[in-house]
Design an enzyme around this catalytic site. Structure first.
Site, PDB file in Angstrom:
ATOM      1  N   HIS A  11       0.928  -1.170   0.032  1.00 52.85           N
ATOM      2  CA  HIS A  11      -0.082  -0.055  -0.254  1.00 52.85           C
ATOM      3  C   HIS A  11       0.911   1.335   0.033  1.00 52.85           C
ATOM      4  CE1 HIS A  11      -4.053   1.945   1.271  1.00 52.85           C
ATOM      5  NE2 HIS A  11      -3.039   2.951   1.234  1.00 52.85           N
TER       6      HIS A  11
ATOM      7  N   HIS B  49       1.783   5.109  -1.872  1.00 51.99           N
ATOM      8  CA  HIS B  49       1.248   6.089  -2.884  1.00 51.99           C
ATOM      9  C   HIS B  49       2.413   6.651  -3.637  1.00 51.99           C
ATOM     10  CE1 HIS B  49      -3.134   6.551  -1.412  1.00 51.99           C
ATOM     11  NE2 HIS B  49      -2.363   6.096  -0.166  1.00 51.99           N
TER      12      HIS B  49
ATOM     13  N   GLU C 171      -6.219  16.984   0.604  1.00 53.40           N
ATOM     14  CA  GLU C 171      -7.432  17.356   1.466  1.00 53.40           C
ATOM     15  C   GLU C 171      -7.429  18.752   2.079  1.00 53.40           C
ATOM     16  OE1 GLU C 171      -6.995  12.654   2.022  1.00 53.40           O
ATOM     17  OE2 GLU C 171      -5.693  14.480   1.746  1.00 53.40           O
TER      18      GLU C 171
ATOM     19  N   LYS D 114      -8.516  -0.727  -6.519  1.00 50.15           N
ATOM     20  CA  LYS D 114      -8.601   0.354  -5.188  1.00 50.15           C
ATOM     21  C   LYS D 114      -9.743   0.689  -4.964  1.00 50.15           C
ATOM     22  CE  LYS D 114      -7.300   3.127  -1.610  1.00 50.15           C
ATOM     23  NZ  LYS D 114      -6.196   3.982  -1.750  1.00 50.15           N
TER      24      LYS D 114
ATOM     25  N   HIS E 195      -9.590   1.078   1.118  1.00 50.89           N
ATOM     26  CA  HIS E 195      -9.259   1.730   2.149  1.00 50.89           C
ATOM     27  C   HIS E 195     -10.468   1.633   2.939  1.00 50.89           C
ATOM     28  CE1 HIS E 195      -8.690   5.714   3.811  1.00 50.89           C
ATOM     29  NE2 HIS E 195      -9.908   5.541   3.960  1.00 50.89           N
TER      30      HIS E 195
ATOM     31  N   HIS F  72      -6.005  -0.554   6.441  1.00 48.84           N
ATOM     32  CA  HIS F  72      -6.205   0.383   7.626  1.00 48.84           C
ATOM     33  C   HIS F  72      -6.927  -0.150   8.853  1.00 48.84           C
ATOM     34  CE1 HIS F  72      -4.479   2.943   4.815  1.00 48.84           C
ATOM     35  NE2 HIS F  72      -5.579   3.225   4.214  1.00 48.84           N
TER      36      HIS F  72
ATOM     37  N   ASP G  88       1.423   2.799   3.982  1.00 50.85           N
ATOM     38  CA  ASP G  88       0.593   3.874   3.418  1.00 50.85           C
ATOM     39  C   ASP G  88       1.576   5.032   2.902  1.00 50.85           C
ATOM     40  OD1 ASP G  88      -1.753   4.986   2.551  1.00 50.85           O
ATOM     41  OD2 ASP G  88      -2.254   5.749   4.648  1.00 50.85           O
TER      42      ASP G  88
END
Length: 379
Positions: free
Chosen positions: A60, A62, A69, A154, A193, A222, A274
């Site tokens: 996992h 990125h 955000e 995903k 997620h 998670h 993550d």
């Protein structure tokens, strides 16, 4: 190229004792005591007094950066090749997150290809948080079928940033991933997620109990304390559950030990980082009150915490980031272990369980704490 790691305390992740590891090009040829008769052109790495473990697998990541955000300035930078090397991660799975507007599957696939060219093994997932899933070909199934690096999709569940997909939409998505996986000999995972919403894993548990879709395709990540009952039930049905490593790992280590104490199958628990994903902090009304991002180094930091602070044997803790992940991604025993004919991905640990030397595909990428190979445009 021949290379021999001598006098190593080998963990496969099961402990094998003191052995030599003979490597030819990108594969392990042999693991046995006192390999001799080596040609003069064979490079020797003396690992006496050191533990040698399989390269870590991080499912996992990125790799193109997450975040967003808190506006455009909160877009997290993409993963650098040396970040993976320093973390001891030799195999990873890249994915998108909340932002699939300024990030794309095209961008993700290009970065995945670059990481493979640079010297580690990289896969990726199509899709993102939202439904309909963003794709490159226009179809989740076609992305999995025809894009070599794509092994699944995903999506986000139980999160206020998700598309709040319905049970019927999830069934359709999982069915498409499964069929494409079967046709292309890939795992066809639906990597989820899982936020802190009220639903938890309820919808997924319902689907598993009421349809014929095998539970192995659903991969919730998670996992956390508030989901412990769901985790126990899901893993008890045969599913894989994935925890996210923490920069403050001891509390997360206790969560993992707590769920293991409740009897979940230990070989169905995995940990991922993550890395380069945003870590927003939300207020009581879902308003953003802070944001940072995850680091890949937390992955092995979590293993150190489990071993050095919580007392879990190294061979058990290692499975969560090696063998279990490789089996879940259907790349074991090529990945996730140290054995003849496995890929020559390994990490040599120092006396305090620090990562000293990293080999991926038989190439020495870091030695005695010094990174030897970086990405093309890294300083």
């Amino acid at each position: 190229m021949l290379l021999c790691v001598k006098n190593a305390d080998v963990y496969s992740p099961a402990p094998l004792g003191r052995n030599d590891i003979l490597i030819c090009n990108d594969r392990i040829l042999a693991i046995q005591p006192d390999i001799d008769g080596l040609p003069q052109n064979c490079r020797i790495i003396d690992a006496a007094g050191h533990r040698v473990i399989p390269g870590l697998i991080d499912q996992h990541v990125h790799i193109t950066g997450g975040g967003g955000e808190s506006g455009f300035t909160s877009r997290v930078p993409e993963l650098r090749f040396s970040d993976s090397v320093r973390a001891g991660v030799t195999t990873l799975v890249g994915l998108l997150g909340t932002d699939s507007r300024t990030r794309s599957v095209q961008n993700l696939l290009a970065k995945t290809k670059a990481l493979n060219e640079e010297g580690i093994t990289a896969y990726c997932l199509t899709g993102a948080y939202e439904i309909p899933s963003p794709t490159l070909t226009g179809s989740v199934g076609d992305d999995i079928m025809f894009l070599q690096e794509v092994i699944g999709v995903k999506v986000a569940i139980s999160d206020h940033r998700s598309s709040n997909l319905t049970k019927e939409e999830m069934i359709k998505l999982a069915s498409e991933a499964r069929i494409a996986g079967l046709l292309s000999k890939k795992p066809g995972v639906v990597h989820m997620h899982t936020g802190s919403g009220r639903q938890g894993l309820g919808m997924i548990l319902d689907i598993v109990k009421t349809t014929d879709i095998p539970i192995k395709h659903f991969r919730p990540t998670h996992m956390r304390k508030m989901l412990e009952d769901d985790v126990v039930e899901f893993a008890g049905l045969g599913g894989y559950v994935d925890y996210t490593s923490s920069e403050e790992p001891d509390e997360k280590s206790q969560e993992i030990l707590d769920v293991l104490a409740r009897g979940i199958p230990e070989d169905h628990l995995t940990i991922s980082s993550d890395s380069n994903g945003s870590m927003p902090k939300w207020g009581p009304n879902r308003e953003l009150i802070g944001i940072t991002y995850a680091k890949m180094t937390s992955l092995f930091g979590q293993i150190r915490s489990l071993v050095q602070v919580k007392g879990l044997p190294l061979e058990r803790a290692l499975c969560f980031v090696t063998q279990n992940v490789a089996q879940a991604l259907e790349i074991y025993p090529r990945k996730g272990c140290l054995a003849p004919d496995s890929d020559a991905d390994l990490v040599i640990l120092g006396p305090q369980m620090e990562i000293e030397t990293v080999l991926a595909k038989g190439q020495v990428l870091m030695e005695e704490g010094k990174v030897l190979k970086k990405g093309l445009f890294e300083d």
